[in-house]
Design an enzyme around this catalytic site. Structure first.
Site, PDB file in Angstrom:
ATOM      1  N   CYS A  53       0.871  -1.202   0.064  1.00  0.00           N
ATOM      2  CA  CYS A  53       0.046   0.187   0.109  1.00  0.00           C
ATOM      3  C   CYS A  53       0.802   1.070   0.005  1.00  0.00           C
ATOM      4  O   CYS A  53       1.343   1.471  -0.956  1.00  0.00           O
ATOM      5  CB  CYS A  53      -1.053   0.002   1.172  1.00  0.00           C
ATOM      6  SG  CYS A  53      -2.356   1.292   1.049  1.00  0.00           S
TER       7      CYS A  53
ATOM      8  N   HIS B 101      -3.644  -5.233   0.497  1.00  0.00           N
ATOM      9  CA  HIS B 101      -3.305  -5.635   1.945  1.00  0.00           C
ATOM     10  C   HIS B 101      -3.183  -7.240   2.167  1.00  0.00           C
ATOM     11  O   HIS B 101      -3.935  -7.584   2.919  1.00  0.00           O
ATOM     12  CB  HIS B 101      -4.219  -5.010   2.788  1.00  0.00           C
ATOM     13  CG  HIS B 101      -3.756  -3.490   3.010  1.00  0.00           C
ATOM     14  ND1 HIS B 101      -2.793  -3.017   3.845  1.00  0.00           N
ATOM     15  CD2 HIS B 101      -4.641  -2.265   2.568  1.00  0.00           C
ATOM     16  CE1 HIS B 101      -2.670  -1.715   3.770  1.00  0.00           C
ATOM     17  NE2 HIS B 101      -3.908  -1.421   2.935  1.00  0.00           N
TER      18      HIS B 101
ATOM     19  N   GLU C 271      -1.476  -8.885   3.955  1.00  0.00           N
ATOM     20  CA  GLU C 271      -1.365  -9.368   5.105  1.00  0.00           C
ATOM     21  C   GLU C 271      -2.524  -9.565   5.969  1.00  0.00           C
ATOM     22  O   GLU C 271      -2.868 -10.177   7.065  1.00  0.00           O
ATOM     23  CB  GLU C 271      -0.440  -8.204   5.957  1.00  0.00           C
ATOM     24  CG  GLU C 271      -1.130  -6.936   6.519  1.00  0.00           C
ATOM     25  CD  GLU C 271      -1.365  -6.110   5.354  1.00  0.00           C
ATOM     26  OE1 GLU C 271      -1.080  -6.374   4.240  1.00  0.00           O
ATOM     27  OE2 GLU C 271      -2.130  -5.191   5.843  1.00  0.00           O
TER      28      GLU C 271
END
Lengths: 227, 255
Positions: free
Chosen positions: B110, B219, B221
């Site tokens: 990001c 994202h 993660e």
């Protein structure tokens, strides 16, 4: 190159901006600033119980404040007001044990001092007001207790602190038995305020919070020992 | 064998937890767990005192999400919606340039991807809704764009250039979770290799001449798909001699 000081971290549900209660690894910036103002490079070590290999790149270890140590680690049953975080203990104790084997410089703050004592075979008081009959070590939520400590002549902490012995405390547990460490400072009520390991280069635990005043005497000594 | 040590850039942020309201060095645990789950060991790099000396101890680095990058870094005026974090910019741009010079394996997530572009001469779109007329990169249709629940992240398709490093890793198509209002305009010395097919917003950049330099706009993660983290950790392990490179057809093998 500055010595690298690893700071152990909290994991808490944190809220900022648009984010609410996200599990977050964090450390109050006072610790980072205290290390950097003393000439070290701070990195934050999130808890991870797999292995203590991260010590390979650290020149010093700063054990930060935080929740209570699991009483099972010193052979006691948890008392009603004891609040623990198993993941933090599982990450921190292997770090401390290996750091002691390596003779890495260690500064333990508040919980960090208690971790040092337990790792050295000692025990904790689980709720000080039950033992001492007063709450001066944590007067109210978010309020530091201020008092003067007395240090053993000739100890490392006595030399570092000099004549200015006022300290800021915020804790409800305390060291009962320091294990193989030496108690080198006490509060007026007799509670252990500082522990040391005279057989190692730099192992110091303090029950108070030197990071809130970014105390160069203590953080400078850690960074110097790590250099 | 020790695990590769992966630095992760941290926020310095006023944060609330329990009864505390403090300035903290911090990073959501989703990032930390993504590195630990793929065989690395995470340490958090605080932005407070800009210097690159910490890089000597790392095997790889993740530039994490966060606030907007100051458009002064690519010579533009600030958009009213741009909310910058000057301390992180100064620290992270210095680290990023050194990371690229050292060829340290790097993953940008990001804001981290946007930093990769800006650090190497690129530029950003400052507010995507002005450009593309919708907010699907911030929130799923019908949800509050400020909802913090990961399920409310904007979900959209990504298509990836065949033959690129990201294409080999992720395939030609995937669905991702986004939460951003800025985006890469000019990727600088990086190559854009993935896009949102609906609006051509750049979603993946990579550095073909680096050991491993990849940025993703979404994202990972916060998903179960940690392939980009696994690729970073593997590249870090190989570069530091902790693992041997797999021999792939046509690819050079570094022992």
């Amino acid at each position: 190159m500055r010595p690298i000081i690893g700071i152990t971290s909290y994991v808490v549900p944190a809220t900022w901006g648009v984010w609410h209660d996200l599990p977050t690894a964090l450390i109050p910036n006072d610790y980072v600033a205290a290390v950097e103002q003393a000439g070290g490079r701070a990195v934050i070590i999130p808890p991870d119980g797999r292995d203590p290999d991260v010590l390979r790149v650290l020149d010093g270890l700063l054990l930060a404040g935080g929740p209570d140590v699991e009483p099972v680690r010193y052979g006691a049953e948890p008392e009603p007001l004891t609040e623990t975080r198993a993941d933090r203990d599982a990450g921190e104790f292997p770090l401390v044990r290996r750091a002691l084997e390596l003779d890495l410089p260690i500064l333990g703050v508040c919980r960090g001092m208690q971790v040092l004592a337990v790792a050295a075979g000692g025990t904790l008081h689980q709720h000080l007001p039950d033992v001492l009959g007063h709450e001066r070590h944590r007067p109210a939520p978010g309020i530091y207790g201020e008092h003067e400590a007395r240090f053993e002549g000739g100890s490392m902490i006595a030399k570092l602190m000099g004549d200015d012995v006022g300290v800021h405390c915020y804790h409800h547990q305390g060291v009962a038995d320091p294990g193989t460490l030496t108690v080198t400072g006490r509060a007026e009520d007799g509670l252990a305020e500082a522990v040391e390991d005279p057989d190692r280069r730099f192992v110091l635990g303090v029950q108070w919070h030197p990071e809130v005043v970014r105390d160069r005497r203590l953080f400078g000594a850690l960074v110097e020992a790590a250099s | 064998m020790r695990r590769p040590l992966i630095g992760m850039t941290a926020y310095a942020q006023q944060v609330h937890y329990g009864n505390n309201d403090v300035m903290a060095g911090m990073l959501p645990m989703t990032y930390v767990r993504a590195v630990h789950a793929t065989g690395g060991r995470a340490v958090l790099i605080t932005p407070d005192d800009p210097d690159i000396d910490v890089l000597e101890s790392l095997d790889g680095i993740v530039f994490s999400g966060g606030g907007d990058i100051d458009p002064a870094n690519w010579g533009a005026e600030r958009h009213p919606e741009t909310d910058i974090d000057a301390a992180r910019d100064a620290s992270e741009l210095m680290l990023m340039r050194a990371v690229l010079d050292l060829d340290l394996p790097v993953l940008g997530v990001c804001r981290g991807m946007q930093l990769m572009a800006v650090a190497d001469g690129g530029s950003l779109h400052q507010h995507l809704p002005d450009l593309i007329g919708h907010e699907r990169h911030q929130a799923a249709a019908g949800t509050d764009p400020l909802a913090a629940d990961a399920s409310a992240y904007g979900r959209h398709d990504v298509v990836i250039e065949p033959g690129s490093r990201a294409g080999d890793l992720l395939g030609g198509h995937l669905v991702v979770n986004s939460f951003h209002h800025q985006a890469v305009d000019d990727p600088g010395k990086f190559t854009a290799v993935g896009w949102c097919p609906d609006d051509r917003v750049v979603e993946v950049i990579e550095g073909p001449n680096h050991t491993f330099a990849m940025g993703v706009q979404w994202h990972p993660e916060r998903t179960a798909d940690l392939r980009v983290f696994a690729a970073l950790v593997e590249a870090a392990a190989i570069r530091s001699g902790l693992a041997e490179a797999k021999v792939e057809t046509g690819a050079e093998s570094a022992a």
